[in-house]
Every structure is written in C-alpha cells, then in structure tokens.
Design a protein around this motif. Sequence first.
Motif, PDB file in Angstrom:
ATOM      1  N   ILE A 299      55.114  15.531  49.534  1.00  0.00           N
ATOM      2  CA  ILE A 299      54.881  15.912  48.178  1.00  0.00           C
ATOM      3  C   ILE A 299      53.553  15.305  47.545  1.00  0.00           C
ATOM      4  O   ILE A 299      53.858  14.114  47.150  1.00  0.00           O
ATOM      5  CB  ILE A 299      56.144  15.472  47.140  1.00  0.00           C
ATOM      6  CG1 ILE A 299      57.457  15.900  48.090  1.00  0.00           C
ATOM      7  CG2 ILE A 299      56.060  15.939  45.836  1.00  0.00           C
ATOM      8  CD1 ILE A 299      58.803  15.337  47.053  1.00  0.00           C
ATOM      9  N   GLN A 300      52.708  15.984  47.735  1.00  0.00           N
ATOM     10  CA  GLN A 300      51.452  15.608  47.291  1.00  0.00           C
ATOM     11  C   GLN A 300      51.205  15.543  45.693  1.00  0.00           C
ATOM     12  O   GLN A 300      50.589  14.871  45.064  1.00  0.00           O
ATOM     13  CB  GLN A 300      50.378  16.568  48.014  1.00  0.00           C
ATOM     14  CG  GLN A 300      50.420  16.562  49.427  1.00  0.00           C
ATOM     15  CD  GLN A 300      50.141  15.133  49.967  1.00  0.00           C
ATOM     16  OE1 GLN A 300      49.151  14.406  49.376  1.00  0.00           O
ATOM     17  NE2 GLN A 300      50.312  14.817  51.334  1.00  0.00           N
ATOM     18  N   GLN A 301      51.656  16.477  45.183  1.00  0.00           N
ATOM     19  CA  GLN A 301      51.321  16.644  43.768  1.00  0.00           C
ATOM     20  C   GLN A 301      52.861  16.042  42.946  1.00  0.00           C
ATOM     21  O   GLN A 301      53.989  17.027  42.895  1.00  0.00           O
ATOM     22  CB  GLN A 301      51.080  18.019  43.114  1.00  0.00           C
ATOM     23  CG  GLN A 301      50.647  17.833  41.653  1.00  0.00           C
ATOM     24  CD  GLN A 301      50.259  19.516  41.427  1.00  0.00           C
ATOM     25  OE1 GLN A 301      50.078  20.419  42.225  1.00  0.00           O
ATOM     26  NE2 GLN A 301      50.008  19.704  39.976  1.00  0.00           N
ATOM     27  N   GLU A 302      52.668  15.069  42.220  1.00  0.00           N
ATOM     28  CA  GLU A 302      54.094  14.541  41.666  1.00  0.00           C
ATOM     29  C   GLU A 302      54.449  15.340  40.414  1.00  0.00           C
ATOM     30  O   GLU A 302      53.558  15.465  39.421  1.00  0.00           O
ATOM     31  CB  GLU A 302      53.776  13.079  41.294  1.00  0.00           C
ATOM     32  CG  GLU A 302      54.856  12.436  40.572  1.00  0.00           C
ATOM     33  CD  GLU A 302      54.741  11.054  40.196  1.00  0.00           C
ATOM     34  OE1 GLU A 302      54.928  10.604  39.235  1.00  0.00           O
ATOM     35  OE2 GLU A 302      54.047  10.265  41.185  1.00  0.00           O
ATOM     36  N   LYS A 303      55.419  15.950  40.336  1.00  0.00           N
ATOM     37  CA  LYS A 303      55.965  16.533  39.330  1.00  0.00           C
ATOM     38  C   LYS A 303      56.887  15.814  38.172  1.00  0.00           C
ATOM     39  O   LYS A 303      56.916  15.764  37.206  1.00  0.00           O
ATOM     40  CB  LYS A 303      56.636  17.840  39.617  1.00  0.00           C
ATOM     41  CG  LYS A 303      55.832  18.738  40.528  1.00  0.00           C
ATOM     42  CD  LYS A 303      56.951  20.042  40.773  1.00  0.00           C
ATOM     43  CE  LYS A 303      55.914  20.963  41.753  1.00  0.00           C
ATOM     44  NZ  LYS A 303      56.759  22.043  42.037  1.00  0.00           N
ATOM     45  N   GLY A 304      57.568  14.927  38.827  1.00  0.00           N
ATOM     46  CA  GLY A 304      58.437  13.953  38.014  1.00  0.00           C
ATOM     47  C   GLY A 304      59.978  14.595  38.025  1.00  0.00           C
ATOM     48  O   GLY A 304      59.882  15.762  37.749  1.00  0.00           O
ATOM     49  N   ILE A 305      60.938  13.785  37.351  1.00  0.00           N
ATOM     50  CA  ILE A 305      62.408  14.250  37.500  1.00  0.00           C
ATOM     51  C   ILE A 305      62.733  13.411  36.351  1.00  0.00           C
ATOM     52  O   ILE A 305      62.490  12.445  35.955  1.00  0.00           O
ATOM     53  CB  ILE A 305      63.061  13.505  38.639  1.00  0.00           C
ATOM     54  CG1 ILE A 305      62.681  14.337  39.933  1.00  0.00           C
ATOM     55  CG2 ILE A 305      64.585  13.827  38.520  1.00  0.00           C
ATOM     56  CD1 ILE A 305      63.155  13.719  41.110  1.00  0.00           C
ATOM     57  N   THR A 306      63.534  14.248  35.467  1.00  0.00           N
ATOM     58  CA  THR A 306      63.832  13.997  34.020  1.00  0.00           C
ATOM     59  C   THR A 306      65.211  13.255  34.176  1.00  0.00           C
ATOM     60  O   THR A 306      65.781  13.310  35.162  1.00  0.00           O
ATOM     61  CB  THR A 306      63.823  15.095  33.012  1.00  0.00           C
ATOM     62  OG1 THR A 306      64.800  15.959  33.292  1.00  0.00           O
ATOM     63  CG2 THR A 306      62.443  15.851  32.841  1.00  0.00           C
ATOM     64  N   PHE A 307      65.486  12.690  33.155  1.00  0.00           N
ATOM     65  CA  PHE A 307      66.747  11.891  33.164  1.00  0.00           C
ATOM     66  C   PHE A 307      67.879  13.041  33.144  1.00  0.00           C
ATOM     67  O   PHE A 307      68.977  12.793  33.743  1.00  0.00           O
ATOM     68  CB  PHE A 307      66.802  11.311  31.812  1.00  0.00           C
ATOM     69  CG  PHE A 307      68.353  10.552  31.585  1.00  0.00           C
ATOM     70  CD1 PHE A 307      68.841   9.788  32.350  1.00  0.00           C
ATOM     71  CD2 PHE A 307      69.372  11.279  30.613  1.00  0.00           C
ATOM     72  CE1 PHE A 307      70.079   9.252  32.017  1.00  0.00           C
ATOM     73  CE2 PHE A 307      70.328  10.676  30.519  1.00  0.00           C
ATOM     74  CZ  PHE A 307      70.966   9.536  31.340  1.00  0.00           C
ATOM     75  N   GLN A 308      67.921  14.253  32.538  1.00  0.00           N
ATOM     76  CA  GLN A 308      69.021  15.170  32.646  1.00  0.00           C
ATOM     77  C   GLN A 308      68.672  15.677  34.066  1.00  0.00           C
ATOM     78  O   GLN A 308      70.238  16.218  34.444  1.00  0.00           O
ATOM     79  CB  GLN A 308      68.670  16.431  31.643  1.00  0.00           C
ATOM     80  CG  GLN A 308      68.632  16.008  30.005  1.00  0.00           C
ATOM     81  CD  GLN A 308      70.146  15.230  29.885  1.00  0.00           C
ATOM     82  OE1 GLN A 308      70.947  15.937  30.434  1.00  0.00           O
ATOM     83  NE2 GLN A 308      70.199  14.369  29.092  1.00  0.00           N
ATOM     84  N   GLU A 309      67.892  15.909  34.568  1.00  0.00           N
ATOM     85  CA  GLU A 309      67.666  16.130  35.966  1.00  0.00           C
ATOM     86  C   GLU A 309      68.406  15.359  36.962  1.00  0.00           C
ATOM     87  O   GLU A 309      69.273  15.505  37.902  1.00  0.00           O
ATOM     88  CB  GLU A 309      66.451  16.515  36.469  1.00  0.00           C
ATOM     89  CG  GLU A 309      65.668  17.828  35.854  1.00  0.00           C
ATOM     90  CD  GLU A 309      64.477  18.189  36.323  1.00  0.00           C
ATOM     91  OE1 GLU A 309      63.792  19.057  36.003  1.00  0.00           O
ATOM     92  OE2 GLU A 309      63.652  17.055  36.512  1.00  0.00           O
ATOM     93  N   PHE A 310      68.121  13.854  36.744  1.00  0.00           N
ATOM     94  CA  PHE A 310      68.680  13.162  37.449  1.00  0.00           C
ATOM     95  C   PHE A 310      70.207  13.004  37.209  1.00  0.00           C
ATOM     96  O   PHE A 310      70.820  12.538  38.163  1.00  0.00           O
ATOM     97  CB  PHE A 310      67.925  11.666  37.220  1.00  0.00           C
ATOM     98  CG  PHE A 310      68.649  10.392  37.708  1.00  0.00           C
ATOM     99  CD1 PHE A 310      68.491  10.375  38.862  1.00  0.00           C
ATOM    100  CD2 PHE A 310      69.292   9.537  37.174  1.00  0.00           C
ATOM    101  CE1 PHE A 310      69.120   9.215  39.843  1.00  0.00           C
ATOM    102  CE2 PHE A 310      69.700   8.332  37.802  1.00  0.00           C
ATOM    103  CZ  PHE A 310      69.828   8.123  38.961  1.00  0.00           C
ATOM    104  N   LYS A 311      70.535  13.029  36.036  1.00  0.00           N
ATOM    105  CA  LYS A 311      72.103  13.050  35.790  1.00  0.00           C
ATOM    106  C   LYS A 311      72.928  14.002  36.257  1.00  0.00           C
ATOM    107  O   LYS A 311      73.893  13.821  36.801  1.00  0.00           O
ATOM    108  CB  LYS A 311      72.294  12.960  34.139  1.00  0.00           C
ATOM    109  CG  LYS A 311      73.689  12.776  33.570  1.00  0.00           C
ATOM    110  CD  LYS A 311      73.818  12.711  32.141  1.00  0.00           C
ATOM    111  CE  LYS A 311      75.129  12.747  31.741  1.00  0.00           C
ATOM    112  NZ  LYS A 311      75.111  12.842  30.143  1.00  0.00           N
TER     113      LYS A 311
END
Length: 416
Positions: A299-311
């Motif tokens: 995963i070369q390009q970091e998109k990030g994971i939001t709290f709702q996605e993590f939850k």
Amino acid sequence: MAAVRRCRDLLRSLRPILWKEGIFTKQPVPRRSLYMIAAASGCTLAIHWFYKQGQDIVPVVHARETEKNEPTKEKATHRELRFRQFASVEYQGNIYMTPQDFLESVTEESPRPRIGRIRLTAQDVESMLRQTPSRSRGSNKLFRNLHDKGIISYTEYLFLLCVLTKPRSGFRIAFNMFDTDGNQIVDKKEFLVLERVFSKQPDSEDGEGKKKEAVETRIQDTSLMVHFFGKYGNDVLKYDDFHRFMENLQSEVIELEFLEFSKGMNTISEVDFAHILLRYTLLDRSEIEECIARVKDRIQQEKGITFQEFKKFCQFLNNLDDFSIAMKMYTYAQQPVSQDEFQRAVRVCTGFTLAKDVVNTVFQIFDSDGDGHLSSPEFIAIMKDRLHRGSRSHLMHTQGTWEAFRQCIRNEMKSN
C-alpha cells in the motif's frame, strides 16, 4: 549480584523439590551452575513453584490476596488471573476493578505499575455510587467519565467481556437470559442471577431459597447496579435501555483504541490498522513484523481509515461465528477467497459491507504469497484471538504449565 546470590540460595533450598521433579539429578550442583540458573531464571522457578502450590503471586500487585470474594485460585482461568492483575481497589475484603481498570484490561497488555491495592472505606464507596449517573445520562463515555470513581465486581467483569463480543443480533438473547419471568423488563433481583451463575456455589433442592437469599445478602452494590437500577434498586431495565448500554460500551472501547493511534486526527493509517488487528493475537513478533512489512510494501499511497470504517470492522468481528459458517462453503470446495467474495460473506452475515480500503488492508496482512486470495481458516482463527482481546482463556492450556517450565530450565542448563 546480591539479588543473584539470593536467587542462588533460594534455588539451593529448593534442591530437594527439584530432585523430586526430575530437573536435577542427585549429583552435587556446581556453584557456577547455580549462579547461571539464578541469573537466567530470575527466581522465576521459585515463583512458579509457589504459584503451583496455590499461592497468589501476581506481577505488580503485592497486596493481600486472601479476599473472601476473590475468584478462586484453584485452577484459575486466564480471565480470573487477568481480573486480579488489573483490579486496583479493595473493599471489605473483596477486590474490585474501577471503570478505568476495566478499560485498561481490554486495551492494554498489562496494568499500570502500582504497589498494592487501594483500600476503600464505606464513605469512599458511598461517594462513588452517589456519583454514578442514571441510565438516562448514559453515554459512550460512561466508563471514561467515571474513571476511578466506581467499582466493578468479578462477575460484572465477565458480563462486560461478554457484552463486548456480542453482535447486535445477540443483544435480545442476552436480555432474555436475564428476563427470567418473561415480562420484557429486568429488575435488580433478576440481574443478580448473574452473581449466582458465576458464584460457583451449586444450588441444592433442599433449602434453595435460603441459599439464594444468602448469596444476595452478600452482594455489594456496584456502579453498574446503581446505573441500571438506581440508588435504591427499585428501577427496572427495559430492552431499549439494555441495548443502548451494550452499544455504548462497544463504541467506547472501539473509540478508545482508535484514539490511541489517531493522535487527534480523523483517520488512522493502514499500518496502524494492521497493528490494532494483530496486537492481541497469538502471532509471534517476527510474524507480526512480516504482516506489517507487507502492508507497507503493497500500500504505497496511504488513504487512511476513519473511525466509522474502523467501528464497522469491529462490529463485523462480533459476527465472526456467522462469517465462519459462510466461509466454510469455500473451504469445503477448496476455493480461494477473493476480496469480492469476502465482501459478499460480510454482507450476508451483517447486512452491511466494509470499506474497500479496509478489506484491501486485511488482504495485504494475511495474503502472504500475494495471489490476491485469503486463507479464511487462518484469518478466522487469528481474528478470534483479536476479538477476545486480553481474555483468551484457551491460552492457559498451552502456556504456564509446570512441564513446559521444567523443560525450559533443562534447556537453560544444557546451554550452560
């Protein structure tokens, strides 16, 4: 060096025991060997031996461990040991967790360093219970707001652990287990069934009423009881209240983990997500490092994971048993699982799908050969460890046994 000498002397005093256990032969043990064993084991042998005899030697905590209501020390489960390890307060000979202790027990590997337990007075407990908010003021910050101003019993600790791993579909089942008369409300007396279930005191037909009454009179009001049933214990718990509490607690623990890695930002990185997923598993350090390295490389390009996605992912893990059934279809057919098939199984089990970036990260963690497919049995086994966080009782079957420890000592002697 003084500490090593003390360990050496202690090992010498245990020499008859060691002969009996077959660790040493009845040949004189050279002083140099005793020094080496003492230094290598750090007196762990002595600690383990006394623990085997039923003594309660717990790391960090040095308080008196003979409380009358403490979980039994005979064949103690991992959950019992973990409760003792994190419980930081004592009242009338019983040990309790604070709300902060509970949160740490499900998010940390070990408790904060401390010497002994705080002994509460009747005034301390009364003040704590007086500050406990009612159900109408409940929120997903309840435990954090109470912090160390509350008490949680061992049986409530087990109940809360159960809450954390329940899917939403299981909320009604849990409520109905408490609702013994089926009137769709739970009163304090019904809730105390929990205490009897875990008290390990079998009820007999003769004098059953007396025995139950004795159990109830010994039970101390706790923060959870006051929150559910009010100061005087006259309130009742409806299903909507129960559902809201369970959902709030799950959200609180999930948010606590997310905030640990987000550092105030709106997202966590894919690498952070991988760290969270693997932190409570049985993978060794080298295997975890390999998984993390794959995520970084692929995963070369970091998109990030939001709290709702993590939850959502954490809520999916609570449905892991249903997911396991869906995945068995692929296992029996010996078919690999792609990301699309993974998403379909998630949707069937939960009614929702996961963010594509979350699923992609999961596949990079577990797809060791890079063929784009997932080994579902391995994934499920590892995620079950993650789901149960620090309370995996099956660990006790493979770790900490006397035979395993004895073999370790033998290996140490051979290497010297």
